[in-house]
Design a protein around this motif. Structure first.
Motif, short mmCIF file in Angstrom:
data_model
loop_
_atom_site.label_atom_id
_atom_site.label_comp_id
_atom_site.label_asym_id
_atom_site.label_seq_id
_atom_site.Cartn_x
_atom_site.Cartn_y
_atom_site.Cartn_z
N GLY A 136 0.81 -1.22 0.00
CA GLY A 136 0.00 0.00 0.00
C GLY A 136 0.84 1.27 0.00
N TYR A 137 2.04 1.19 0.58
CA TYR A 137 2.91 2.37 0.63
C TYR A 137 3.38 2.76 -0.77
CZ TYR A 137 3.08 2.03 5.72
OH TYR A 137 2.74 2.02 7.04
N GLY A 138 3.27 1.83 -1.69
CA GLY A 138 3.66 2.13 -3.07
C GLY A 138 2.74 3.15 -3.73
N HIS A 139 1.58 3.37 -3.11
CA HIS A 139 0.62 4.34 -3.66
C HIS A 139 0.55 5.61 -2.83
CE1 HIS A 139 -0.86 1.40 -6.53
NE2 HIS A 139 -0.91 0.52 -5.56
N ILE A 140 1.40 5.71 -1.80
CA ILE A 140 1.40 6.90 -0.95
C ILE A 140 2.31 7.96 -1.59
CG2 ILE A 140 2.13 7.78 1.32
CD1 ILE A 140 -0.36 6.10 1.57
N LYS A 141 1.84 9.23 -1.61
CA LYS A 141 2.61 10.25 -2.32
C LYS A 141 3.71 10.85 -1.44
CE LYS A 141 -1.03 11.41 -5.52
NZ LYS A 141 -2.37 11.96 -5.45
N THR A 142 3.38 11.24 -0.22
CA THR A 142 4.41 11.77 0.68
C THR A 142 4.31 11.06 2.03
OG1 THR A 142 3.04 13.48 1.71
CG2 THR A 142 4.15 14.08 -0.33
N ALA A 143 5.42 11.04 2.74
CA ALA A 143 5.46 10.30 4.01
C ALA A 143 4.40 10.81 4.98
CB ALA A 143 6.85 10.42 4.62
N GLU A 144 4.20 12.12 4.96
CA GLU A 144 3.26 12.71 5.92
C GLU A 144 1.80 12.28 5.65
OE1 GLU A 144 5.61 14.36 4.30
OE2 GLU A 144 6.97 14.87 5.94
N ASP A 145 1.55 11.76 4.45
CA ASP A 145 0.18 11.34 4.12
C ASP A 145 -0.33 10.19 4.98
OD1 ASP A 145 0.09 13.24 2.20
OD2 ASP A 145 0.34 11.89 0.49
N VAL A 146 0.59 9.49 5.65
CA VAL A 146 0.12 8.34 6.45
C VAL A 146 -0.39 8.77 7.83
CG1 VAL A 146 1.70 6.75 5.30
CG2 VAL A 146 2.35 7.74 7.51
N VAL A 147 -0.30 10.07 8.11
CA VAL A 147 -0.77 10.54 9.42
C VAL A 147 -2.25 10.94 9.32
CG1 VAL A 147 -0.43 12.27 11.24
CG2 VAL A 147 1.53 11.37 9.99
N PRO A 148 -3.07 10.36 10.15
CA PRO A 148 -4.51 10.72 10.09
C PRO A 148 -4.74 12.11 10.67
CG PRO A 148 -4.08 9.25 11.94
CD PRO A 148 -2.78 9.38 11.20
N PRO A 149 -5.94 12.67 10.52
CA PRO A 149 -6.23 13.97 11.12
C PRO A 149 -6.04 13.89 12.65
CG PRO A 149 -7.96 13.31 9.61
CD PRO A 149 -7.08 12.14 9.78
N ILE A 150 -5.02 14.59 13.14
CA ILE A 150 -4.63 14.41 14.56
C ILE A 150 -5.67 15.01 15.50
CG2 ILE A 150 -2.85 14.94 16.29
CD1 ILE A 150 -0.88 14.98 13.87
N GLY A 151 -6.13 16.22 15.19
CA GLY A 151 -7.07 16.90 16.09
C GLY A 151 -8.34 16.08 16.30
N LEU A 152 -8.91 15.63 15.20
CA LEU A 152 -10.17 14.88 15.28
C LEU A 152 -9.98 13.58 16.08
CD1 LEU A 152 -13.06 14.98 14.28
CD2 LEU A 152 -12.34 13.88 12.16
N THR A 153 -8.88 12.89 15.80
CA THR A 153 -8.62 11.63 16.50
C THR A 153 -8.38 11.87 17.99
OG1 THR A 153 -7.54 10.93 14.44
CG2 THR A 153 -7.27 9.49 16.33
N PHE A 154 -7.56 12.89 18.28
CA PHE A 154 -7.23 13.21 19.68
C PHE A 154 -8.48 13.56 20.49
CE2 PHE A 154 -6.39 16.52 22.84
CZ PHE A 154 -5.38 15.95 23.61
N TYR A 155 -9.26 14.50 19.98
CA TYR A 155 -10.43 14.94 20.76
C TYR A 155 -11.48 13.83 20.86
CZ TYR A 155 -8.43 19.59 20.83
OH TYR A 155 -7.60 20.65 21.05
N ALA A 156 -11.66 13.11 19.77
CA ALA A 156 -12.65 12.02 19.81
C ALA A 156 -12.26 10.99 20.87
CB ALA A 156 -12.75 11.35 18.44
N PHE A 157 -10.98 10.65 20.90
CA PHE A 157 -10.51 9.67 21.88
C PHE A 157 -10.75 10.17 23.31
CE2 PHE A 157 -6.81 8.08 24.46
CZ PHE A 157 -7.26 6.78 24.58
N HIS A 158 -10.42 11.42 23.56
CA HIS A 158 -10.55 11.94 24.93
C HIS A 158 -12.00 12.13 25.34
CE1 HIS A 158 -6.29 12.42 24.31
NE2 HIS A 158 -6.19 12.41 25.61
N ILE A 159 -12.84 12.49 24.39
CA ILE A 159 -14.28 12.59 24.70
C ILE A 159 -14.81 11.20 25.07
CG2 ILE A 159 -16.55 12.94 23.62
CD1 ILE A 159 -15.22 15.30 22.07
N MET A 160 -14.43 10.22 24.26
CA MET A 160 -14.90 8.85 24.51
C MET A 160 -14.47 8.36 25.90
SD MET A 160 -13.86 5.39 22.42
CE MET A 160 -12.15 5.45 22.95
N VAL A 161 -13.20 8.53 26.22
CA VAL A 161 -12.70 8.02 27.50
C VAL A 161 -13.34 8.77 28.68
CG1 VAL A 161 -10.64 7.77 28.93
CG2 VAL A 161 -10.54 7.20 26.50
#
Lengths: 377, 508
Positions: B372-397
Motif C-alpha cells: 500500500g505504501y507504493g501508492h502513498i505520495k508523501t510520508a506525511e500522508d500516512v498521518v490521520p487527522p490528529i485533532g479529530l482523532t485526539f479529541y474524539a478519543f478523549h471525549i470517549m474516554v
C-alpha cells in the motif's frame, strides 16, 4: 469427503446454485412488495387496510434479509460481480436501495402517533417500494441477459463506459419485460398470500378479483420475456475462456440442461395451477404451490444464465471483460469455507418455517386487529 | 484518482456509518434488557413486568427499522463507493458478510415478528425464546461485520494472488479470531450495551422526575443501572484491550489519539488538554496549549508496561533507528518495488515467460507487506487527522468514566434509597442519554478516522480503493442520503418522544 476435496469448478457451480436459489427465494418473498401495491385495491376502510398491512408487515424483514444475504453471497462467492455491478451500475443500485430504505421504516412508523410525515406518506413509500423497487430489480436482473457497458482493467477494476452509470439499462425495452413481469408476479403472489393469511371474506373476494386482473398482464410480460430469452443471442465461453456470441444460447442451455428446463416448466406450471385453483375453486392455500413454483422458476432462469459455459454478466463494450462463474468467483478456500457455512441453511429454513407456521396458524382477523392490546403496524 | 472523489466517497460512507451507528447500538443492548425483563415476567407471571417488557419492546421496534435500512445501505456501499476495494478483498471480506446473513440476520428477522406479534399466538416460553434469539441474532450480526472491519485494521489469514490481483483467504479462523477483531467486537457491543442502559435509566429518570408510572420506572431503573454498571466495567476492560491492540498494530493511530509527536518511555496519557493548532510534524512548536497528564498511563495502556517506549508520530513517519522503526520513506520505496514487481509479473505472464514471472513474484512476496505504501505520495500522508482523532478519543474516554460513576450512583440509590428524591442525579441521567451516542460516535471516529489513509492497513489506501466515477454522482447521492437519513431520524425522534410521553400504559 468434504467441500475441500471438491474441484474449484464444482464449488463455483455449487455457489451459483445457492445464489440462484436465494434469487428465487427473494422473488418469492417479494409477495410483500406486491401486497404493498394492493393495500388500496383490496381494502374499503382503515381496518381492512390495517389487516392487509399487518399481514405482510410481519414478513417484511425476511425480504430485507434475503436481499442482504443475496448481496453478501454474491460479494463472497463472486466478488468480481459485486465490484463490477455495484460500482459500475451505480445509479440503478442506488435507486433500488432508496426504494428499500423507505420500506423499512414505513410499517413501524405508519400509524404511530406524531409520526411527522403522516400516514399517507408512509403508505406511498410502501407503494413506491412495491412497484418501482421491484421493477428496477427486474431491470437489473435482466442485464444478466442483455449485458452492460463496462470493461475491466488489468487489476480487475471496473471502468463503466456509459455516463448514465446503469440507468442506460432503462433505454433497452427488453429489460422492461422482466421488470413488469416481476411487478405483476409479486402482485399475484401478494394476493395469494392475503387469501391464505387473512380470514376476512371481503378481502378474499377482492384478492381473487385482483389475481384475475393481474394474471393476464403478468403472462403477457412473462411470455414476452421468455420468448426474447429463447430467441436472442447469448454469451458463450469457449474452453480457452474466450467469450463469443452464440445464436439461441439460452435456448440451447435449456436443451442441453434438461433438469434446468424441467425445473423451469414445472415451476411455471405450479404458478399457473396455483392461480387457477385459487381463482376457480376458491382454495386459500395456493401461495405454497405458487411460492415453490416461483422459487423453482427463478432458480432455473438464473441457472440457465450461469451454467453451461455462459457469461452471466456480459460486457457490451468489451466482450472479454464479461463475467462468468469461473472468472468472477472467490478462491477455492473461500468457497470451501462458505460451503460449510451454507450447511446451516436447511436449519435456518427449518426454524423460519416453524416460526412462520406458529404465527400463521391463527389467521389475521378483524377482531385481532381491533383488540386494544394489539401491536399493530 | 481525483482527490475530491475520494473525499466525497469517504464522506458518504462516514455519513451512512454515523447514522447507522446512531441506531444499531441501542438495538444491541436494548434487546438483552428487554429479554431480561421478559424473563422476569415469565418467572413471576406479574402483569407489571409484562407491561414493562412491552413498553421497552415498542421503543426497540421503532429504533430497529432504521438500523436495518442503514445497514443495507452500508453493505451495498462497499460495492458502489469502494468497487476496487471490493475486488481486492472480496474473497475475505465477503465471507463474514455471507455468514452474517446466514447465521444472524435470519435469526433476528424471523423471531422479530414472533416477538412483536406472537404474544397471543405462541406459548410464553417460545415467545421468551424468540426475544432472546432476537437479542442474540443482532449481536451475532455485529460479530461478523466487526470481524470484517477488524480485518481491515489488521489484515491476517490471507495471501496476495498476483494472477487475480486480490488478497485470498488462507485461514478463516485467523480472520475470525484475530485479536483485533475480537477486541473490536467486544468494545463495540459493550458501547451498545451502555447506550441502551443509559436510554433505560434516562427515560426511567424522566418518569420519576414527572412523578408518573413510578413503580414501572423504579423497576426499569434497577434493571438499567445493573446492566449499565456491569457493561461499563466490561467496556473499560475491552477498551484497555482495544488500545493495546492499536499500539501493537496501528501505532500511528495511537500516537494521533494522544497527539504524541516525540516517542518516549514511561509515557503518560493526557487526561485533559488542548492541542496546539500551530504544531506540525516538521516544526518545533509545543504540541499542546495546555495538558494535564496521567503519568505512565499510555505506556501501560499500549504495552501493559509502565516503562515501555511509545513511538511518536515523528518516529513513525521519519523512522527511529535506535528503536528499530522504519521510516515511511523506506516503506514507500519497498512498496513501489512491490507495485512494480506486480506489473512485471503481469507482463511476464502475458508473454508466457514463467521464469521472469517467478522472479517478479519473489520480489513481490518480499515487499508485499508494504504494498500500500507504493501508492502513498508523501510520508506525511500516512498521518490521520490528529485533532479529530485526539479529541474524539478523549471525549470517549471521559464519557466512559462518567457513565461508570453514574450507573454506580443510580444502582446504589435505586436499591438502598428512595431514588425519586434525588432530582439532580435523575436529571443527570436524562441528560446522559445523548452522551452515550456521542461517546459511541467518538469511538467510531477514533477507529476509522484514526486509520486513515488506509482502507486496508498498509495494503490499500483509500484513494486506490474508491470506485472510479465522476465526483458529481457521489455528491448528488451524498445529499440524497443526507436528506433521507435526516428525515427518518427526525421522524424516529418525534415518534420516540411521543411514545415516551404516552408511557407504558399506551405503548403498543
Amino acid at each position: 469427503m468434504g467441500f475441500g476435496d471438491l474441484e474449484l469448478l464444482t464449488l463455483q457451480q455449487y455457489w451459483w446454485f445457492i445464489v440462484s436459489l436465494l434469487g428465487g427465494l427473494f422473488v418469492f418473498i417479494m409477495f410483500v412488495q406486491g401486497g404493498q401495491t394492493l393495500i388500496d385495491t383490496l381494502s374499503e376502510n382503515e381496518t381492512e387496510k390495517t389487516m392487509l398491512i399487518n399481514s405482510i408487515g410481519r414478513k417484511w424483514e425476511l425480504g430485507f434479509t434475503t436481499l442482504v444475504l443475496f448481496g453478501g453471497a454474491l460479494f463472497a462467492a463472486f466478488p468480481l460481480f459485486y465490484s463490477t455491478s455495484f460500482g459500475g451500475a451505480y445509479w440503478v443500485w442506488l435507486a433500488i436501495l432508496f426504494c428499500f430504505i423507505i420500506q423499512a421504516v414505513s410499517y413501524e412508523y405508519r400509524t404511530k402517533p406524531n409520526n411527522f410525515l403522516g400516514q399517507k406518506v408512509y403508505e406511498s413509500f410502501l407503494k413506491i417500494n412495491g412497484s418501482l423497487g421491484v421493477f428496477l430489480l427486474g431491470v437489473a436482473i435482466s442485464t444478466f441477459f442483455s449485458g452492460a457497458e463496462f470493461h475491466l482493467n488489468d487489476n480487475n477494476f471496473v471502468l463503466w463506459d456509459n455516463p448514465l452509470r446503469g440507468l442506460e439499462a432503462l433505454a433497452n425495452p427488453y429489460n422492461y419485460l422482466l421488470g413488469f413481469a416481476l411487478v405483476f408476479l409479486t402482485k399475484i403472489s401478494g394476493a395469494l398470500y392475503f387469501l391464505n393469511n387473512i380470514d376476512h371474506q371481503p378481502i378474499r373476494e377482492r384478492a381473487v378479483s385482483s389475481i384475475k386482473f393481474n394474471m393476464p398482464i403478468f403472462l403477457v410480460f412473462f411470455v414476452g420475456f421468455t420468448a426474447w430469452l429463447l430467441l436472442k443471442d447469448g454469451y458463450s465461453v469457449d474452453p480457452n475462456g474466450v467469450v463469443v456470441l452464440e445464436q439461441y444460447k439460452y435456448l440451447n442451455n435449456f436443451l442441453e440442461m434438461p433438469i434446468v428446463l424441467g425445473m423451469f416448466i414445472v415451476g411455471v406450471a405450479m404458478v399457473v395451477i396455483a392461480v387457477f385453483v385459487a381463482v376457480v375453486y376458491g382454495f386459500t392455500c395456493c401461495i405454497r404451490t405458487a411460492g415453490v413454483g416461483i422459487v423453482v422458476t427463478v432458480t432455473a432462469v438464473l441457472l440457465n444464465v450461469g451454467y453451461n459455459n455462459t457469461a452471466y454478466y456480459p460486457s457490451l463494450t468489451d466482450l472479454q471483460s464479461s463475467l462468468t462463474i469461473v472468472n468472477s468467483s472467490g478462491s477455492h478456500y473461500t468457497l470451501m469455507a462458505m460451503s460449510y457455512a451454507s450447511l446451516m441453511v436447511p436449519f435456518v429454513l427449518a426454524y423460519i418455517a416453524y416460526a412462520w407456521y406458529s404465527m400463521d396458524r391463527v389467521k389475521i382477523t378483524k377482531e385481532e386487529i381491533e383488540a386494544p392490546d394489539a401491536h399493530n403496524y | 484518482m481525483e482527490e475530491h472523489l475520494v473525499d466525497w466517497s469517504r464522506a458518504q460512507f462516514a455519513l451512512t456509518a454515523i447514522y447507522h451507528f446512531l441506531f444499531v447500538p441501542l438495538t444491541l443492548g436494548l434487546g438483552f434488557i428487554v429479554a431480561i425483563m421478559e424473563t422476569i415476567y415469565v418467572k413471576t407471571g406479574s402483569s407489571e413486568w409484562k407491561k414493562i417488557t412491552q413498553f421497552w419492546m415498542t421503543l426497540f421496534a421503532i429504533n430497529f427499522a432504521i438500523g436495518v435500512a442503514t445497514g443495507l445501505i452500508m453493505e451495498f456501499e462497499f460495492g458502489t463507493n469502494w468497487a476496487n476495494y471490493s475486488w481486492f478483498v472480496g474473497d475475505i471480506f465477503g465471507a463474514p458478510l455471507a455468514v452474517e446473513g446466514i447465521l444472524a440476520f435470519f435469526m433476528e428477522s424471523t423471531f422479530f415478528a414472533v416477538m412483536f406479534f406472537g404474544w397471543n399466538k405462541v406459548g410464553k416460553k417460545f415467545h421468551l425464546l424468540s426475544t432472546w434469539l432476537v437479542a442474540i441474532g443482532s449481536n451475532l450480526s455485529a460479530l461478523w461485520i466487526l470481524v470484517a472491519n477488524g480485518w481491515m485494521q489488521y489484515p491476517v489469514g490471507m495471501t496476495f494472488n498476483p494472477d487475480t490481483v486480490r488478497n485470498e483467504m488462507t485461514n478463516f479462523w485467523d480472520v475470525l479470531f484475530s485479536p483485533v477483531a475480537i477486541s473490536k467486537f467486544l468494545h463495540t457491543i459493550g458501547s451498545g450495551y451502555v447506550i441502551a442502559a443509559l436510554f433505560v435509566v434516562g427515560i426511567s429518570a424522566y418518569y420519576l422526575l414527572k412523578k408518573r408510572d413510578v413503580l414501572f420506572a423504579k423497576r426499569s431503573m434497577i434493571i438499567g443501572a445493573t446492566f449499565g454498571l456491569i457493561t461499563s466495567l466490561f467496556l473499560t476492560l475491552s477498551g484497555d484491550e482495544s488500545a493495546h491492540q492499536v499500539a501493537q498494530h496501528q501505532p500511528v493511530k495511537l500516537a494521533a489519539m494522544e497527539g504524541l509527536y516525540e516517542g518516549r518511555t514511561e509515557a503518560g496519557i493526557v487526561a485533559v488538554g488542548m492541542l496546539n493548532p500551530e504544531k506540525t510534524l516538521t516544526n518545533d512548536a509545543e504540541p499542546y496549549i495546555f495538558e494535564l497528564e496521567a503519568p505512565y498511563a499510555l505506556s501501560l495502556l499500549g504495552y501493559h508496561d509502565i516503562d515501555a517506549f511509545v513511538p511518536g508520530l515523528n518516529d513513525l513517519v521519519y523512522g527511529n533507528k535506535e528503536r528499530g522503526i522504519m521510516s515511511v520513506e523506506e516503506k514507500m520505496v519497498r512498496g513501489k518495488i512491490a507495485v512494480a514487481a506486480l506489473e512485471d509479473y503481469k507482463e511476464a505472464k502475458k508473454a508466457n515467460d514463467e521464469q521472469k514471472a517467478l522472479e517478479a513474484k519473489q520480489i513481490l512476496d518480499q515487499d508485499m507487506k508494504y504494498f500500500g505504501y507504493g501508492h502513498i505520495k508523501t510520508a506525511e500522508d500516512v498521518v490521520p487527522p490528529i485533532g479529530l482523532t485526539f479529541y474524539a478519543f478523549h471525549i470517549m474516554v471521559s464519557l466512559g468514566g462518567w457513565f461508570l460513576v453514574l450507573f454506580s450512583v443510580l444502582l446504589y440509590l435505586s436499591t438502598k434509597k428512595d431514588i425519586s428524591r434525588y432530582t439532580l442525579i435523575l436529571k443527570s441521567a436524562v441528560l446522559s442519554i445523548p452522551l452515550g451516542y456521542i461517546a459511541a460516535e467518538a469511538g467510531w471516529i477514533v477507529a476509522e478516522v484514526g486509520r486513515q489513509p488506509w482502507a486496508i492497513q498498509d495494503l490499500m489506501p483509500v484513494n486506490i480503493a474508491a470506485t472510479q466515477i465522476a465526483t458529481t454522482n457521489i455528491q448528488i447521492s451524498f445529499w440524497m442520503f443526507a436528506f433521507l437519513f435526516t428525515l427518518l431520524l427526525v421522524a424516529e425522534i418525534k415518534i420516540m418522544l411521543k411514545q415516551i410521553k404516552i408511557g407504558p400504559d399506551g405503548g403498543h
